[in-house]
Design a protein around this motif. Structure first.
Motif, short mmCIF file in Angstrom:
data_model
loop_
_atom_site.label_atom_id
_atom_site.label_comp_id
_atom_site.label_asym_id
_atom_site.label_seq_id
_atom_site.Cartn_x
_atom_site.Cartn_y
_atom_site.Cartn_z
N ASP A 143 -35.78 -45.61 22.38
CA ASP A 143 -36.11 -46.23 21.11
C ASP A 143 -37.51 -45.89 20.62
O ASP A 143 -38.00 -46.48 19.66
CB ASP A 143 -35.96 -47.75 21.22
N VAL A 144 -38.18 -44.95 21.28
CA VAL A 144 -39.47 -44.45 20.79
C VAL A 144 -39.21 -43.44 19.68
O VAL A 144 -38.35 -42.56 19.81
CB VAL A 144 -40.28 -43.78 21.92
N ILE A 145 -39.93 -43.58 18.57
CA ILE A 145 -39.79 -42.64 17.45
C ILE A 145 -40.78 -41.51 17.64
O ILE A 145 -42.00 -41.73 17.68
CB ILE A 145 -40.03 -43.34 16.11
N GLY A 146 -40.27 -40.30 17.80
CA GLY A 146 -41.14 -39.14 17.99
C GLY A 146 -41.81 -39.17 19.36
O GLY A 146 -41.26 -39.68 20.34
N VAL A 147 -43.03 -38.66 19.41
CA VAL A 147 -43.80 -38.59 20.66
C VAL A 147 -44.71 -39.80 20.75
O VAL A 147 -45.50 -40.07 19.83
CB VAL A 147 -44.63 -37.29 20.71
N ALA A 148 -44.60 -40.53 21.84
CA ALA A 148 -45.46 -41.70 22.04
C ALA A 148 -46.92 -41.28 22.05
O ALA A 148 -47.32 -40.39 22.79
CB ALA A 148 -45.10 -42.41 23.35
N GLY A 149 -47.73 -41.94 21.21
CA GLY A 149 -49.14 -41.62 21.12
C GLY A 149 -49.51 -40.74 19.94
O GLY A 149 -50.69 -40.54 19.66
N GLU A 150 -48.51 -40.23 19.21
CA GLU A 150 -48.79 -39.31 18.10
C GLU A 150 -48.17 -39.79 16.80
O GLU A 150 -47.80 -38.98 15.93
CB GLU A 150 -48.27 -37.91 18.44
N GLY A 176 -37.86 -44.44 5.98
CA GLY A 176 -38.74 -43.28 5.98
C GLY A 176 -39.20 -42.90 7.37
O GLY A 176 -39.28 -41.72 7.71
N CYS A 177 -39.53 -43.90 8.18
CA CYS A 177 -39.94 -43.61 9.57
C CYS A 177 -38.83 -42.92 10.34
O CYS A 177 -39.08 -41.94 11.07
CB CYS A 177 -40.32 -44.91 10.28
N ILE A 178 -37.60 -43.42 10.19
CA ILE A 178 -36.47 -42.82 10.90
C ILE A 178 -36.17 -41.43 10.34
O ILE A 178 -35.95 -40.47 11.09
CB ILE A 178 -35.23 -43.73 10.81
N ARG A 179 -36.16 -41.32 9.03
CA ARG A 179 -35.81 -40.05 8.38
C ARG A 179 -36.78 -38.94 8.73
O ARG A 179 -36.38 -37.78 8.95
CB ARG A 179 -35.77 -40.27 6.86
N LEU A 180 -38.07 -39.26 8.80
CA LEU A 180 -39.10 -38.23 8.98
C LEU A 180 -39.53 -38.02 10.42
O LEU A 180 -40.04 -36.94 10.75
CB LEU A 180 -40.33 -38.58 8.14
N GLY A 181 -39.36 -39.03 11.28
CA GLY A 181 -39.97 -38.91 12.60
C GLY A 181 -39.06 -39.04 13.79
O GLY A 181 -39.49 -38.75 14.91
N SER A 182 -37.83 -39.46 13.61
CA SER A 182 -36.99 -39.77 14.76
C SER A 182 -36.16 -38.57 15.20
O SER A 182 -36.09 -37.54 14.53
CB SER A 182 -36.06 -40.94 14.44
N SER A 183 -35.49 -38.75 16.33
CA SER A 183 -34.59 -37.71 16.86
C SER A 183 -33.29 -37.71 16.08
O SER A 183 -32.98 -38.65 15.32
CB SER A 183 -34.30 -37.98 18.33
N VAL A 184 -32.50 -36.66 16.26
CA VAL A 184 -31.20 -36.58 15.60
C VAL A 184 -30.32 -37.75 16.02
O VAL A 184 -29.63 -38.36 15.20
CB VAL A 184 -30.51 -35.23 15.92
N ALA A 185 -30.37 -38.10 17.30
CA ALA A 185 -29.55 -39.21 17.79
C ALA A 185 -29.95 -40.53 17.12
O ALA A 185 -29.08 -41.34 16.76
CB ALA A 185 -29.70 -39.32 19.31
N GLN A 186 -31.24 -40.74 16.94
CA GLN A 186 -31.68 -41.96 16.28
C GLN A 186 -31.26 -41.98 14.81
O GLN A 186 -30.84 -43.01 14.28
CB GLN A 186 -33.20 -42.10 16.39
N ARG A 187 -31.39 -40.83 14.15
CA ARG A 187 -30.98 -40.76 12.75
C ARG A 187 -29.48 -41.02 12.61
O ARG A 187 -29.05 -41.73 11.70
CB ARG A 187 -31.35 -39.42 12.13
#
Length: 384
Positions: A221-228, A96-107
Motif C-alpha cells: 500500500d506504499v505509493i511509489g518509492v518510500a521516502g521520495e 491524482g496521487c494514484i494516477r501519477l504515482g502508484s503501481s499498475v496494480a494499485q491503479r
C-alpha cells in the motif's frame, strides 16, 4: 494561442452546466448538506454515470483520458452551483496521487472504483504545525517486518469523515522539514488505531482531524518509492490549486450575476437601486475582477502540468494571489450590495463569500503565495 474548446470539451461543458442547473438549485443544495454525509450520494452516482469521476484516468482504468482543461470545465460549473460532493478530495487529490504515482496494480485496484462512484478517498497531509509547508511532515512510519506502522496526526482532511480510504503522508527518514524521507500510504479509514473527528468548515462543507496510533499498513500500500513522495505531492497539489482556481471563477461569476440581478429588482426611493451610478460602478468593478481571475485560472490550468518545477511554482503562486484577492473583493462586494440580507443563511451570495474565503486559504492564502512569488523573483524571472 487558441483558447477555444474542442467539440468534446463543449459537449462536456454543456452537460455539466445542464446537470447543475437541473439538480443543484440553492434549495436542493441545502437538502444535500443536511444528508448524513454532508453531500448527496445520489448526485455522486450521477457524476459517475456521466463519466466525471474518471475524467482524467486512463481508459484502461475506467476513465476517459482527459486532462486539466476538462477538470477546469467541471470545477467551474461546480463553483457556480456551490457543489458539496467530494470531487476535489476523491478525484483531484487522491485520484491524482494514484494516477501519477502508484503501481499498475494499485491503479487497477483503486481507479475503477473511484470512477464508478463506489470508493471515496481523502488526502491526509496537513498537520498541526505544518501550515502551508508541504515538506513539514512529523507523522512517522517505521518498518515492522513486511508492514509499516504509522503514528501521528493530520488536520483539516477535506471530506475525511466520509472517506473509505485515506492517502496519508508520513516520514520514513530525515528531519521534520527535510524534502527527502516522505512516503505516501493508502490506509483503510477503518483501520485499527485510526480515529477521525469530523466537523463543519466555514463554507458548511466537512473536514476531519485524523489521529494515527500504531496503524499497520502493508508494504503493497506504499505509493511509489518510500521516502521520495514529495515531488508527487507537489505535483498533485499544483493540479488541485488549478482546479480550485477554476471553482473560484465559477463562484465569482455566479456571485456577480446574483448581485446584478438583485440591483435590478431591489427598489429604494421608488426606483431600482441598479439605476444608481455608484452601484453600477461597483458592479463593473466586480466584473473586471471576475475576468482577471478567469484569465489567471486559465493560466493555472495551462501551467499545472509544467515539468519545470520552479516555473510551475511561480505560475501557480501568481494565480493563487490573483484568485484570492479577486474572490475576497467579489464576495465582499456582493454581500455589501445585497445589504443586510446578504449576511443571512437564506441569501446565496453569502455562501459564495464563504466558499471563496476557504478556497483562498486552501494550499496557501494570497499573502503566503505573494511572499513565495517575491522570494522566487516574481512571475517572470528578471535574470532570465
Amino acid at each position: 494561442m487558441d483558447f477555444d474548446f474542442t467539440d468534446e470539451q463543449r459537449m462536456l461543458k454543456d452537460s455539466v452546466d445542464r446537470l447543475v442547473k437541473d439538480e443543484y438549485s440553492f434549495e436542493q443544495r441545502a437538502r444535500y448538506l443536511a444528508e448524513p454525509d454532508g453531500f448527496s450520494r445520489a448526485q455522486w452516482a450521477r457524476y459517475a454515470s456521466m463519466g466525471l469521476l474518471g475524467l482524467t484516468f486512463a481508459d484502461d482504468f475506467g476513465g476517459s483520458g482527459c486532462g486539466p482543461v476538462e477538470t477546469m470545465i467541471v470545477m467551474e460549473a461546480f463553483g457556480r452551483a456551490l457543489v458539496v460532493e467530494p470531487y476535489l478530495a476523491t478525484v483531484v487529490l487522491s485520484g491524482g496521487c494514484i494516477r501519477l504515482g502508484s503501481s499498475v496494480a494499485q491503479r487497477e485496484a483503486i481507479l475503477p472504483l473511484i470512477a464508478d462512484g463506489s470508493l471515496l478517498m481523502a488526502f491526509a497531509h496537513a498537520e498541526p504545525q505544518s501550515r502551508y509547508d508541504l515538506a513539514d511532515v512529523a507523522t512517522t512510519a517505521r518498518r515492522d517486518g513486511d508492514a509499516w506502522v504509522l503514528d501521528g496526526a493530520k488536520r483539516v482532511v477535506i471530506h475525511g469523515g466520509s472517506a473509505d480510504k485515506l492517502i496519508v503522508s508520513a516520514r520514513v527518514s530525515g528531519g521534520r522539514r527535510d524534502r527527502d524521507g516522505i512516503a505516501l500510504f493508502v490506509v483503510d479509514a477503518h483501520a485499527p488505531g485510526l480515529t477521525r473527528r469530523e466537523y463543519l468548515t466555514q463554507d458548511r462543507l466537512r473536514a476531519a482531524d485524523i489521529e494515527l496510533s500504531g496503524v499497520r499498513v502493508n508494504n503493497a500500500d506504499v505509493i511509489g518509492v518510500a521516502g521520495e513522495a514529495l515531488p508527487l505531492i507537489e505535483t498533485v497539489v499544483a493540479q488541485a490549486i488549478a482546479a480550485l482556481c477554476a471553482e473560484a471563477v465559477g463562484s465569482m461569476a455566479a456571485a456577480h450575476d446574483e448581485t446584478v440581478e438583485y440591483l435590478k429588482v431591489r427598489k429604494q426611493f421608488g426606483v431600482a437601486i441598479g439605476s444608481f451610478q455608484a452601484l453600477q460602478h461597483r458592479a463593473v468593478d466586480m466584473l473586471v475582477m471576475v475576468e482577471q481571475a478567469r484569465s489567471m485560472a486559465l493560466f493555472a490550468t495551462m501551467m499545472s502540468e509544467e515539468p519545470d518545477v520552479d516555473e510551475r511554482g511561480r505560475s501557480l503562486a501568481a494565480a493563487k494571489v490573483q484568485i484570492g484577492r479577486a474572490g475576497r473583493f467579489v464576495g465582499q462586494q456582493g454581500v455589501q450590495l445585497h445589504g443586510g440580507i446578504g449576511m443571512t443563511e437564506e441569501c446565496k451570495v453569502g455562501h459564495y463569500l464563504r466558499r471563496l474565503s476557504v478556497i483562498d486559504i486552501l494550499f496557501g492564502a494570497a499573502e503566503h503565495h505573494l511572499t513565495q512569488l517575491a522570494s522566487a523573483g516574481g512571475l517572470i524571472d528578471a535574470a532570465a
